[in-house]
Design an enzyme around this catalytic site. Structure first.
Site, short mmCIF file in Angstrom:
data_model
loop_
_atom_site.label_atom_id
_atom_site.label_comp_id
_atom_site.label_asym_id
_atom_site.label_seq_id
_atom_site.Cartn_x
_atom_site.Cartn_y
_atom_site.Cartn_z
N TYR A 141 0.82 -1.21 0.00
CA TYR A 141 0.00 0.00 0.00
C TYR A 141 0.86 1.27 0.00
CZ TYR A 141 -4.75 -1.78 0.75
OH TYR A 141 -5.98 -2.35 0.61
N LYS A 192 3.06 -15.57 2.25
CA LYS A 192 3.26 -16.26 0.97
C LYS A 192 4.75 -16.58 0.88
CE LYS A 192 1.61 -17.77 -2.97
NZ LYS A 192 0.62 -18.87 -3.09
N ASP A 224 -3.25 -18.30 0.22
CA ASP A 224 -4.28 -18.97 -0.59
C ASP A 224 -5.01 -20.03 0.24
OD1 ASP A 224 -1.88 -20.39 -0.54
OD2 ASP A 224 -1.92 -20.97 -2.64
N ASP A 248 -6.45 -6.87 4.05
CA ASP A 248 -7.58 -6.20 3.39
C ASP A 248 -8.53 -7.25 2.84
OD1 ASP A 248 -9.08 -4.09 2.18
OD2 ASP A 248 -8.10 -4.55 0.27
N ASP A 252 -12.34 -8.97 4.67
CA ASP A 252 -13.66 -8.92 4.04
C ASP A 252 -14.29 -10.31 4.01
OD1 ASP A 252 -13.45 -6.19 3.57
OD2 ASP A 252 -14.16 -6.33 1.50
C1 IPM Z 1 -10.35 -1.06 4.08
C2 IPM Z 1 -10.64 -0.42 2.74
C3 IPM Z 1 -9.48 0.51 2.41
C4 IPM Z 1 -8.25 -0.36 2.28
C5 IPM Z 1 -9.70 1.38 1.18
C6 IPM Z 1 -10.97 2.20 1.27
C7 IPM Z 1 -8.53 2.28 0.93
O1 IPM Z 1 -10.86 -1.38 1.78
O2 IPM Z 1 -10.22 -0.33 5.07
O3 IPM Z 1 -10.28 -2.29 4.12
O4 IPM Z 1 -8.01 -0.95 1.22
O5 IPM Z 1 -7.50 -0.44 3.25
MG MG Z 2 -10.93 -3.38 2.53
#
Ligand code: IPM
Ligand code: MG
Length: 358
Positions: A141, A192, A224, A248, A252
């Site tokens: 990032y 990884k 993975d 990230d 999710d």
């Molecule tokens: C998160 C989001 C952010 C990230 C974006 C909005 C920059 O997806 O906080 O997970 O990728 O870190």
């Molecule tokens: Mg995110």
């Protein structure tokens, strides 16, 4: 001592859900002796609209001068064509980096009242309680160099750099082990290492730091496989620690196991426990302004803030209990209603306040 809290509503549903969290904070001030002072500022698209920058200096100064930050969400389709440095996301990434909020705690907890909301079978997810510890200020990032450049012959190539210094790995490792000590004492480090040198070093440092935490069981998993195991048998995990981008993605996935991304809070902490707290869902522009968003993730972020930055774990427990009471009463916002009756954003906030006053 009065704690100062920066309130950053941001974009989309941000302002609506933050209003409900502020209602809860006001109630705690009035009824439970919480000693805080709040001040609001713009971030993201809202800040860009007002001042031309997604992270104005005044917002940054306020955040630096505060003990904790409560953020709604940033982003919206109207900003997608802006140049990268002016986009709302840049406000969020800038805050993380400027304040060195390197440790991102993302719990994935399945509330028993919402067991049917998950797309996975109840026996796979019931009782789920995972903490993802995501490194937040390094890795691909932020790595340099980065950009899009022209090659000889005119073709372009895009490039980013995945880089971690040992001290960055060491501090996120400590963060994960510290968290594990307060939980089931299991850390799974996701990497990884079969392909990336960065991961090889990551693994080496994880093992080294683990020696300081003899009670914690450390395991390693390739990313993975980790993504597969998360949907196959998620209850094998207690704490997962991983790089910025893997975190990230995996956070999710973990969030969706609970079926209700509208329920999940997060904390982003610096070395001294100062933190920024935000729901993990985004700005949901499609429902912004409709008074239908679920404010519980933001309200639960307030609980994390009290626990991790303000040392008020008793009041944090009260908030979590109030949320659980409200769910017990069958009160639901649209996202968790499973096709049944639902209340508005404001009604949900009011219900939590009412439960707190009992
Ligand atoms: C998160 C989001 C952010 C990230 C974006 C909005 C920059 O997806 O906080 O997970 O990728 O870190
Ligand atoms: Mg995110």
């Amino acid at each position: 001592m009065t704690s100062k809290i920066a309130i950053l509503p941001g974009d989309g549903i941000g302002p609506e859900i933050i209003d409900e969290a502020v209602k809860v904070l006001n109630c705690l001030q009035a009824n439970h002796g919480l000693d805080i002072e709040m001040e609001s500022a713009h971030i993201g698209g809202a800040a860009y609209d007002e001042s031309g920058s997604p992270l104005p200096q005044a917002t940054l100064d306020l955040c630096k001068a505060s003990n904790a930050i409560l953020l709604g969400a940033v982003g919206g389709p109207q900003y997608e064509s802006l140049e990268r440095d002016l986009r709302p996301e840049k406000g969020l990434l800038g805050l993380r980096s400027e304040l060195e909020l390197f440790s991102n705690l993302r719990p994935a907890i399945l509330y028993p009242q919402l067991a049917n909301a998950s797309s996975l079978k109840p026996e796979i997810v019931s009782g789920l309680d995972i903490m993802i510890v995501r490194e937040l200020t390094g890795g691909i990032y932020f790595g340099q160099p980065r950009g899009i450049r022209s090659l000889e012959g005119g073709e372009r190539e895009g490039y980013n750099t995945l880089v971690y210094a040992e001290h960055e790995i060491e501090r996120i490792a400590r963060s994960a082990f510290d968290v594990a000590m307060k939980r089931d004492k299991k850390v799974c480090s996701v990497d990884k290492a079969n392909v990336l040198e960065v991961s090889e070093l990551w693994r080496e440092v994880m093992i080294r730091v683990s020696k300081d935490y003899p009670e914690v069981e450390l395991s390693h998993m390739y990313v993975d496989n980790a993504s597969m195991q998360l949907v196959k048998w998620p209850k094998q995990f207690d704490v997962m620690v991983t790089k910025n981008m893997f975190g990230d993605i995996l956070s999710d996935t973990a969030a969706m196991l609970t079926g209700s991304i509208g329920m999940l809070p997060s904390a982003s902490l610096d070395q001294n426990g100062k933190g920024m707290y935000e729901p993990i869902h985004g700005s949901a522009p499609d429902i912004a302004g409709t008074n239908t968003a679920n404010p519980l993730a933001t309200i639960l972020s307030v609980a994390m803030m009290l626990r991790y930055s303000l040392n008020e774990s008793v009041i944090a427990d009260l908030i979590e209990q109030a949320v659980s009471d409200v769910l017990d009463q069958g009160i639901r916002t649209q996202d968790i209603a499973d096709g049944g009756a639902y209340v508005s954003t404001r009604e949900m906030g009011d219900a939590v306040v009412k439960a707190l006053q009992k």
